[in-house]
Motif scaffolding. Sequence first.
Motif, short mmCIF file in Angstrom:
data_model
loop_
_atom_site.label_atom_id
_atom_site.label_comp_id
_atom_site.label_asym_id
_atom_site.label_seq_id
_atom_site.Cartn_x
_atom_site.Cartn_y
_atom_site.Cartn_z
N SER A 1 30.63 -58.42 -37.95
CA SER A 1 29.63 -59.28 -37.33
C SER A 1 28.32 -59.24 -38.11
CB SER A 1 29.39 -58.86 -35.88
OG SER A 1 28.93 -57.52 -35.83
N THR A 2 27.46 -60.18 -37.83
CA THR A 2 26.16 -60.28 -38.48
C THR A 2 25.23 -59.15 -38.02
OG1 THR A 2 26.41 -62.67 -38.65
CG2 THR A 2 24.17 -61.82 -38.77
N ASN A 3 24.36 -58.70 -38.92
CA ASN A 3 23.32 -57.71 -38.60
C ASN A 3 23.91 -56.39 -38.08
OD1 ASN A 3 21.36 -59.71 -39.16
ND2 ASN A 3 21.49 -60.48 -37.07
N HIS B 1 23.23 -50.76 -41.75
CA HIS B 1 21.94 -50.31 -42.27
C HIS B 1 21.94 -50.29 -43.80
CE1 HIS B 1 22.06 -48.62 -38.16
NE2 HIS B 1 20.74 -48.75 -38.19
N ARG C 1 24.22 -59.84 -47.36
CA ARG C 1 22.96 -60.11 -46.65
C ARG C 1 23.22 -60.44 -45.18
NH1 ARG C 1 19.32 -64.15 -45.39
NH2 ARG C 1 17.12 -63.65 -45.78
N ARG C 2 24.30 -61.16 -44.91
CA ARG C 2 24.63 -61.53 -43.52
C ARG C 2 24.91 -60.30 -42.67
NH1 ARG C 2 28.98 -61.94 -40.42
NH2 ARG C 2 30.46 -61.48 -42.11
N LEU D 1 24.05 -57.16 -43.16
CA LEU D 1 22.98 -56.17 -43.10
C LEU D 1 22.01 -56.48 -41.95
CD1 LEU D 1 21.94 -55.62 -46.84
CD2 LEU D 1 22.74 -53.84 -45.26
N LYS D 2 21.49 -55.41 -41.36
CA LYS D 2 20.41 -55.56 -40.40
C LYS D 2 19.13 -55.97 -41.14
CE LYS D 2 22.02 -51.97 -37.19
NZ LYS D 2 21.99 -52.75 -35.93
N SER D 3 18.16 -56.50 -40.42
CA SER D 3 16.86 -56.77 -41.01
C SER D 3 16.26 -55.45 -41.48
CB SER D 3 15.94 -57.42 -39.98
OG SER D 3 14.67 -57.66 -40.54
N GLY E 1 17.68 -53.77 -43.81
CA GLY E 1 18.81 -53.03 -44.38
C GLY E 1 18.79 -53.07 -45.90
N LYS F 1 17.10 -56.50 -47.21
CA LYS F 1 17.16 -57.75 -46.47
C LYS F 1 15.86 -57.89 -45.68
CE LYS F 1 19.61 -60.13 -42.73
NZ LYS F 1 20.81 -60.16 -41.87
#
Length: 220
Positions: free
Chosen positions: A112-114, A117, A141-142, A144-146, A148, A219
């Motif tokens: 899943s998205t985000n 880490h 990039r998809r 990874l968490k913000s 990350g 990201k």
Amino acid sequence: MKIPQKKAYIPALKYHWLTRFYDPLIEWGMQEKKMKMKLVNQASLQPGEQVMDLACGTGTLALLLQQSQPGIQVIGVDADPEILAIANSKMKENRANSILFEEGFSDQLPFSTNLFHHVFTSLFIHHLTLEKKKETFEEVRRVLKSGGQFHLLDFEKPQNGMMRAAFLPVQILDGFKTTSPHVKGIIPDLLKETEFAAIEETGQFSTILGTLRTYRAFKP
């Protein structure tokens, strides 16, 4: 009903019969653990983090990650079921049963998205066409968490003529179409194009097969 064809993948050393020689060849010729520990140490892993080893091969990097910080969850991903079987055997030998392995392709990650880490990948990107390199970076990039981090180790721009010549056997084995962009230093440009931030070259290694460089990007 038409049965969908399974996507093709390239084994670690291009040919299936070479897979069993992957670990000794890489360790002998390329200071594998030294280079991979550079990736591990630049991440400052924290307990509770979700970490992916993309194109994990036989699981060497996944094992180093888990050993460096036992409190993380490591998931190794590779498209080659044969090499994943070797990785699972290696984890049993090292009693690292908490490391999970998933069969999947870098441009269609089964997550899943985000979620993660950190995403790590080593000695893989040079196998991909330019289109697949970009699609892989977009997928990383998809997932990874913000905030990350993406950590990479691969062949890149040679620092001198000797290292350029040393890279030729790799190009002959893996193909000039996929490897030629790395001679010019493609990874920073791809990271920028796929909207990663704070892109940094963190290390450089001279090996018998050419120059390898490590990178870190975030990201936003």
